[in-house]
Write an enzyme that holds these catalytic residues in place. Structure first.
Site, PDB file in Angstrom:
ATOM      1  CB  ILE A   1      -1.041  -5.700  -1.891  1.00  0.00           C
ATOM      2  CG1 ILE A   1      -1.176  -4.685  -0.732  1.00  0.00           C
ATOM      3  CG2 ILE A   1      -0.777  -7.491  -1.520  1.00  0.00           C
ATOM      4  CD1 ILE A   1      -2.726  -4.802  -0.586  1.00  0.00           C
ATOM      5  CB  SER A   2       3.407  -3.808   1.758  1.00  0.00           C
ATOM      6  OG  SER A   2       4.585  -3.615   0.812  1.00  0.00           O
ATOM      7  CD  GLN A   3       4.569  -8.668   6.374  1.00  0.00           C
ATOM      8  OE1 GLN A   3       4.146  -9.371   7.544  1.00  0.00           O
ATOM      9  NE2 GLN A   3       5.778  -9.000   6.494  1.00  0.00           N
TER      10      GLN A   3
ATOM     11  CG  PHE B   1       8.864  -3.523   1.063  1.00  0.00           C
ATOM     12  CD1 PHE B   1       8.271  -2.426   0.658  1.00  0.00           C
ATOM     13  CD2 PHE B   1       9.154  -3.518   2.245  1.00  0.00           C
ATOM     14  CE1 PHE B   1       7.422  -2.380   1.734  1.00  0.00           C
ATOM     15  CE2 PHE B   1       8.316  -2.936   3.491  1.00  0.00           C
ATOM     16  CZ  PHE B   1       7.510  -2.395   3.211  1.00  0.00           C
TER      17      PHE B   1
ATOM     18  NE  ARG C   1      -3.674  -6.161   3.018  1.00  0.00           N
ATOM     19  CZ  ARG C   1      -2.998  -6.037   3.157  1.00  0.00           C
ATOM     20  NH1 ARG C   1      -2.493  -5.013   3.035  1.00  0.00           N
ATOM     21  NH2 ARG C   1      -2.101  -6.896   2.729  1.00  0.00           N
TER      22      ARG C   1
END
Length: 220
Positions: free
Chosen positions: A59-61, A203, A33
Site C-alpha cells: 500500500i503506497s505511503q 513503487f 486507511r
C-alpha cells in the site's frame, strides 16, 4: 480501534509536506486507511511509509497517494471516470471514490482483487468497478476516461493508455529510470502530452500478464 485523531494527524502532516488541495485532504481524512492493511499493521497505517499487503505488493505511503490525486485535480473539477491500474489494497480506489469519481480499477492478482472487492463493498463504495487482468493495455471497453492513475512503476507511458483518454485529461504514474523512480503527470490534449515531474517516489514495478490464484504462474 484507530482514533480519528490519528487520521487527522496524517492529514496535517500531508498539509505540512505541501499537499494543498483540500478536496484530497478531506477525502483522505474520510477513508479509514487501517482497514486496508493487515490487522497486525493497523497501528502503522497512518505513518508516512508504504506497507506490505501480500504477493510482493504494498500500500503506497500517504504522500504518494495524495500527490497523485492532487495532480489529476490540478486546475480542474473532479474527473468523472477514472481508470486505476493496480487496485492493490484498494486504498487509492477508495480515495478516488471519496473524491466523487466513478472508478474503473484493474488488478492482475486475483486474490488481491477479491479482497479489495469484499472490503469496498463492506465500506459502502458503490461507484467502483473492478476487473481482473493485465492493466498495461488499459480497459478499452470502458474508455474513454477523464484520468488514468498507474500505481506501479513503468519505464515509460504506455501508448494504448493515451488512446483511452479524453482530450483535456491526465495520466499520472511512477516512472522508473535506472535505479531511481519519480512521479509524473502527463496532461493530454488529444494529440500530445505535456509532462510535469512531481518528485521522487518508490513503487513496485508494473508486471505484464495475470497471475492465476491456483498456479501462481504469469500468463500472456
Amino acid at each position: 480501534m484507530i482514533s480519528p485523531r490519528t487520521r487527522g494527524r496524517m492529514v496535517a502532516r500531508l498539509r505540512a509536506e505541501g499537499i494543498r488541495d483540500e478536496r484530497v485532504l478531506d477525502a483522505m481524512n474520510r477513508v479509514p486507511r487501517h482497514h486496508f492493511v493487515a490487522q497486525a499493521l493497523a497501528g502503522r497505517a497512518y505513518e508516512p511509509v508504504s506497507l506490505p499487503i501480500g504477493y510482493g505488493q504494498t500500500i503506497s505511503q500517504p504522500w504518494s497517494v495524495a500527490r497523485m490525486m492532487e495532480a489529476i485535480l490540478q486546475d480542474r473539477e473532479v474527473p468523472q471516470r477514472v481508470l486505476e491500474i493496480g487496485t492493490g489494497s484498494a486504498y487509492q480506489t477508495a480515495v478516488l471514490a471519496e473524491l466523487g469519481a466513478e472508478v474503473f480499477s484493474m488488478e492482475r492478482i486475483g486474490a488481491l482483487q477479491e479482497t479489495a472487492r469484499a472490503l469496498l463493498t463492506r465500506l459502502g463504495y458503490r461507484r467502483v468497478h473492478l476487473h481482473h487482468g493485465d492493466g498495461s493495455g488499459g480497459w478499452p471497453e470502458k474508455a474513454p476516461f477523464d484520468a488514468i492513475v498507474i500505481t506501479a512503476a513503468v519505464p515509460c507511458a504506455l501508448a494504448p493508455l493515451y488512446r483511452q483518454l479524453r482530450a483535456g485529461s491526465s495520466l499520472v504514474m511512477p516512472v522508473e529510470e535506472g535505479e531511481k523512480q519519480h512521479l509524473q503527470v502527463s496532461y493530454w490534449d488529444g494529440s500530445q502530452a505535456r509532462v510535469v515531474p512531481l518528485g521522487p517516489c518508490l513503487f513496485v514495478p508494473l508486471l505484464a500478464g495475470t497471475i492465476s490464484v491456483v498456479s501462481g504462474e504469469c500468463g500472456g
